[in-house]
Design an enzyme around this catalytic site. Structure first.
Site, PDB file in Angstrom:
ATOM      1  N   HIS A  47       0.827  -1.218   0.000  1.00 36.88           N
ATOM      2  CA  HIS A  47       0.000   0.000   0.000  1.00 36.88           C
ATOM      3  C   HIS A  47       0.856   1.262   0.000  1.00 36.88           C
ATOM      4  O   HIS A  47       0.914   1.978   0.997  1.00 36.88           O
ATOM      5  CB  HIS A  47      -0.955  -0.023   1.195  1.00 36.88           C
ATOM      6  CG  HIS A  47      -2.028  -1.062   1.052  1.00 36.88           C
ATOM      7  ND1 HIS A  47      -2.555  -1.770   2.102  1.00 36.88           N
ATOM      8  CD2 HIS A  47      -2.688  -1.498  -0.064  1.00 36.88           C
ATOM      9  CE1 HIS A  47      -3.489  -2.604   1.657  1.00 36.88           C
ATOM     10  NE2 HIS A  47      -3.577  -2.458   0.347  1.00 36.88           N
ATOM     11  N   HIS A  80      -0.696  -8.846   0.448  1.00 38.11           N
ATOM     12  CA  HIS A  80      -1.771  -8.969   1.437  1.00 38.11           C
ATOM     13  C   HIS A  80      -2.501 -10.307   1.375  1.00 38.11           C
ATOM     14  O   HIS A  80      -3.273 -10.620   2.271  1.00 38.11           O
ATOM     15  CB  HIS A  80      -2.770  -7.813   1.233  1.00 38.11           C
ATOM     16  CG  HIS A  80      -2.058  -6.511   1.018  1.00 38.11           C
ATOM     17  ND1 HIS A  80      -1.765  -6.035  -0.251  1.00 38.11           N
ATOM     18  CD2 HIS A  80      -1.508  -5.648   1.885  1.00 38.11           C
ATOM     19  CE1 HIS A  80      -1.080  -4.896  -0.145  1.00 38.11           C
ATOM     20  NE2 HIS A  80      -0.912  -4.635   1.134  1.00 38.11           N
ATOM     21  N   HIS A 130     -10.681  -4.877   4.203  1.00 36.96           N
ATOM     22  CA  HIS A 130      -9.233  -4.837   3.927  1.00 36.96           C
ATOM     23  C   HIS A 130      -8.865  -6.059   3.073  1.00 36.96           C
ATOM     24  O   HIS A 130      -9.384  -7.158   3.301  1.00 36.96           O
ATOM     25  CB  HIS A 130      -8.459  -4.842   5.260  1.00 36.96           C
ATOM     26  CG  HIS A 130      -6.987  -4.616   5.061  1.00 36.96           C
ATOM     27  ND1 HIS A 130      -6.145  -5.624   4.650  1.00 36.96           N
ATOM     28  CD2 HIS A 130      -6.230  -3.500   5.165  1.00 36.96           C
ATOM     29  CE1 HIS A 130      -4.916  -5.125   4.530  1.00 36.96           C
ATOM     30  NE2 HIS A 130      -4.942  -3.833   4.840  1.00 36.96           N
ATOM     31  N   GLU A 132      -6.395  -8.051   3.056  1.00 38.11           N
ATOM     32  CA  GLU A 132      -5.915  -9.235   3.804  1.00 38.11           C
ATOM     33  C   GLU A 132      -7.091  -9.996   4.413  1.00 38.11           C
ATOM     34  O   GLU A 132      -7.089 -11.236   4.429  1.00 38.11           O
ATOM     35  CB  GLU A 132      -4.922  -8.812   4.898  1.00 38.11           C
ATOM     36  CG  GLU A 132      -4.335 -10.026   5.622  1.00 38.11           C
ATOM     37  CD  GLU A 132      -3.355  -9.659   6.730  1.00 38.11           C
ATOM     38  OE1 GLU A 132      -2.664  -8.626   6.620  1.00 38.11           O
ATOM     39  OE2 GLU A 132      -3.298 -10.417   7.714  1.00 38.11           O
ATOM     40  N   THR A 171      -2.708  -9.473  10.260  1.00 37.45           N
ATOM     41  CA  THR A 171      -1.326  -9.365  10.757  1.00 37.45           C
ATOM     42  C   THR A 171      -0.939  -7.953  11.184  1.00 37.45           C
ATOM     43  O   THR A 171       0.093  -7.768  11.822  1.00 37.45           O
ATOM     44  CB  THR A 171      -0.340  -9.802   9.657  1.00 37.45           C
ATOM     45  OG1 THR A 171      -0.581  -9.002   8.495  1.00 37.45           O
ATOM     46  CG2 THR A 171      -0.467 -11.268   9.334  1.00 37.45           C
ATOM     47  N   CYS A 201       2.117  -9.617  13.109  1.00 33.14           N
ATOM     48  CA  CYS A 201       3.470 -10.012  12.714  1.00 33.14           C
ATOM     49  C   CYS A 201       4.527  -9.244  13.497  1.00 33.14           C
ATOM     50  O   CYS A 201       4.250  -8.238  14.141  1.00 33.14           O
ATOM     51  CB  CYS A 201       3.645  -9.821  11.213  1.00 33.14           C
ATOM     52  SG  CYS A 201       3.827  -8.093  10.759  1.00 33.14           S
ATOM     53  N   SER A 229      -3.070   1.983   4.223  1.00 35.50           N
ATOM     54  CA  SER A 229      -2.134   1.052   4.853  1.00 35.50           C
ATOM     55  C   SER A 229      -2.524   0.838   6.314  1.00 35.50           C
ATOM     56  O   SER A 229      -2.373   1.724   7.158  1.00 35.50           O
ATOM     57  CB  SER A 229      -0.715   1.621   4.760  1.00 35.50           C
ATOM     58  OG  SER A 229       0.147   0.905   5.613  1.00 35.50           O
TER      59      SER A 229
HETATM   60  O1  0CN Z   1       0.703  -1.082   4.035  1.00 38.52           O
HETATM   61  P1  0CN Z   1       0.770  -2.486   3.609  1.00 38.52           P
HETATM   62  O2  0CN Z   1       0.909  -2.759   2.150  1.00 38.52           O
HETATM   63  O3  0CN Z   1      -0.487  -3.316   4.095  1.00 38.52           O
HETATM   64  P2  0CN Z   1      -1.505  -3.188   5.331  1.00 38.52           P
HETATM   65  O4  0CN Z   1      -0.791  -2.634   6.498  1.00 38.52           O
HETATM   66  O5  0CN Z   1      -2.647  -2.317   4.861  1.00 38.52           O
HETATM   67  O6  0CN Z   1      -1.962  -4.589   5.553  1.00 38.52           O
HETATM   68  O7  0CN Z   1       2.001  -3.129   4.376  1.00 38.52           O
HETATM   69  C1  0CN Z   1       2.405  -4.433   4.151  1.00 38.52           C
HETATM   70  C2  0CN Z   1       1.683  -5.343   5.008  1.00 38.52           C
HETATM   71  C3  0CN Z   1       1.174  -6.506   4.634  1.00 38.52           C
HETATM   72  C4  0CN Z   1       0.661  -7.644   4.237  1.00 38.52           C
HETATM   73 FE1  SF4 Z   2       2.598  -7.629   6.331  1.00 39.03          FE
HETATM   74 FE2  SF4 Z   2       4.029  -8.235   8.511  1.00 39.03          FE
HETATM   75 FE3  SF4 Z   2       4.387  -9.598   6.255  1.00 39.03          FE
HETATM   76 FE4  SF4 Z   2       5.195  -7.096   6.472  1.00 39.03          FE
HETATM   77  S1  SF4 Z   2       6.000  -8.870   7.630  1.00 39.03           S
HETATM   78  S2  SF4 Z   2       4.105  -7.972   4.736  1.00 39.03           S
HETATM   79  S3  SF4 Z   2       3.592  -6.181   7.712  1.00 39.03           S
HETATM   80  S4  SF4 Z   2       2.543  -9.572   7.491  1.00 39.03           S
END
Ligand code: 0CN
Ligand code: SF4
Length: 316
Positions: A47, A80, A130, A132, A171, A201, A229
């Site tokens: 994102h 995601h 979302h 994910e 996560t 995570c 995000s």
């Molecule tokens: O900002 P991201 O692309 O995604 P979200 O925080 O909105 O889930 O960051 C990467 C995280 C993952 C999967």
């Molecule tokens: Fe998303 Fe965590 Fe994986 Fe990063 S490490 S892509 S924040 S689940």
């Protein structure tokens, strides 16, 4: 010439790219190297517009759904995660696809399936809409998983069988909000199966920990990240709860409203897991043009996580 006012800057560490984001971006770059342009990408790979625009310039084409992809070009699925129907459709169409789902998201998918096979009803703690959440829900047939977003949802939920429940989570949630929800569920359903190790995570946890450390020292906290995000938005909330007088999400230095800086003497800075470090550097440079800054890095954890690339692109 009058000198600029002094400003103490606290830089959160860790901040910015996590291993899953790094891997997802590399997958698109390597797919372009191996297969040539264009390579299609379903959903923003991570994102962040800056990341997406750079990959677009290299020949990636971003689409919402698979039906916008031609049969003869590769397609990458975003970090995601995707519902099972997406790779299934790609296979039916004989599309070449590379899955950039973060391995930590895939782990949640596998856990959900395992609980389902064991006959348990599954609670997913996360935010409706979302990608994910759509991906994790889409690992199972409709109706096998129920979404819980708030403490009120956790209090109101009526399971099919209170003794045969399990939960998994998105996560990138707030560690504190999630533990409050889990506590309610555990009180109501003491036999509920829990993740071996929680699903939020390491990157989300560490970034929130670092913002908790800078929040109390900072009059203002700026988080570099995109409005869509989830993990970045959680950092803004964590900052104000930790004691920052104000906290804002900014996509880039240009988004700063300098009125936020009136009467402040300290600034905290962090970045979401999908925000490139360049953007943090630009932001610090913009601040340094107006203030006489001292920068202290506040490190709460060291990260050395690296995820292997999928075989299809590992050699590229
Ligand atoms: O900002 P991201 O692309 O995604 P979200 O925080 O909105 O889930 O960051 C990467 C995280 C993952 C999967
Ligand atoms: Fe998303 Fe965590 Fe994986 Fe990063 S490490 S892509 S924040 S689940």
């Amino acid at each position: 010439m009058t000198s600029n006012p002094k400003l103490a800057v606290f830089l959160a560490s860790p901040r910015g790219f996590c291993a899953g984001v790094d891997r997802a971006i590399q997958i698109v770059e390597k797919a372009l190297a191996r297969y040539g342009a264009p390579v299609y990408v379903r959903h923003e790979i991570v994102h962040n517009k800056h990341v997406v625009n750079r990959l677009k310039a290299m020949g990636a084409i971003f689409v919402k759904e698979l039906d916008e992809c031609p049969d003869d070009r590769p397609v990458v699925f975003s970090a995601h995660g995707v519902p099972k129907s997406v790779p299934a459709t790609a296979e039916q169409r004989d599309l070449l696809y590379v899955d950039a789902t973060c391995p930590l998201v895939s782990k949640v998918h596998i856990d959900a399936e395992r609980h389902d096979k064991a006959g348990r009803e599954i609670i997913l703690i996360g935010h409706a809409g979302h990608p994910e959440v759509i991906g994790t829900m889409g690992q199972l047939e409709e109706g096998r998983m129920v979404l819980i977003e708030t403490e009120a949802d956790a209090e109101a939920f009526t399971p099919r069988d209170p003794d045969n429940l399990a939960y998994v989570t998105q996560t990138t949630l707030s560690v504190d909000d999630t533990s409050a929800i889990v506590e309610i569920l555990k009180r109501r359903f003491p036999h509920m199966a829990s993740p071996h190790k929680e699903d939020i995570c390491y990157a989300t946890t560490n970034r929130q920990g670092a913002v908790k450390a800078i929040g109390p020292k900072s009059d203002l906290v700026l988080v570099v990240g995109a409005p869509n995000s989830s993990n970045s938005r959680r950092l803004v909330e964590v900052a104000t709860r930790a004691g920052a007088k104000a906290s804002y999400l900014v996509e880039k230095a240009d988004d700063i409203d300098w009125a936020w800086f009136e009467n402040i003497s300290s600034l905290g800075v962090s970045a979401g897991a999908s925000a490139p470090e360049d953007l943090v550097e630009d932001l610090l440079a913009a601040v340094a043009e107006r203030f006489d800054i001292t920068v202290d890095t506040i490190e709460v954890a060291k990260e050395d996580v690296i995820f292997k690339l999928p075989r299809a692109v590992a050699e590229a």
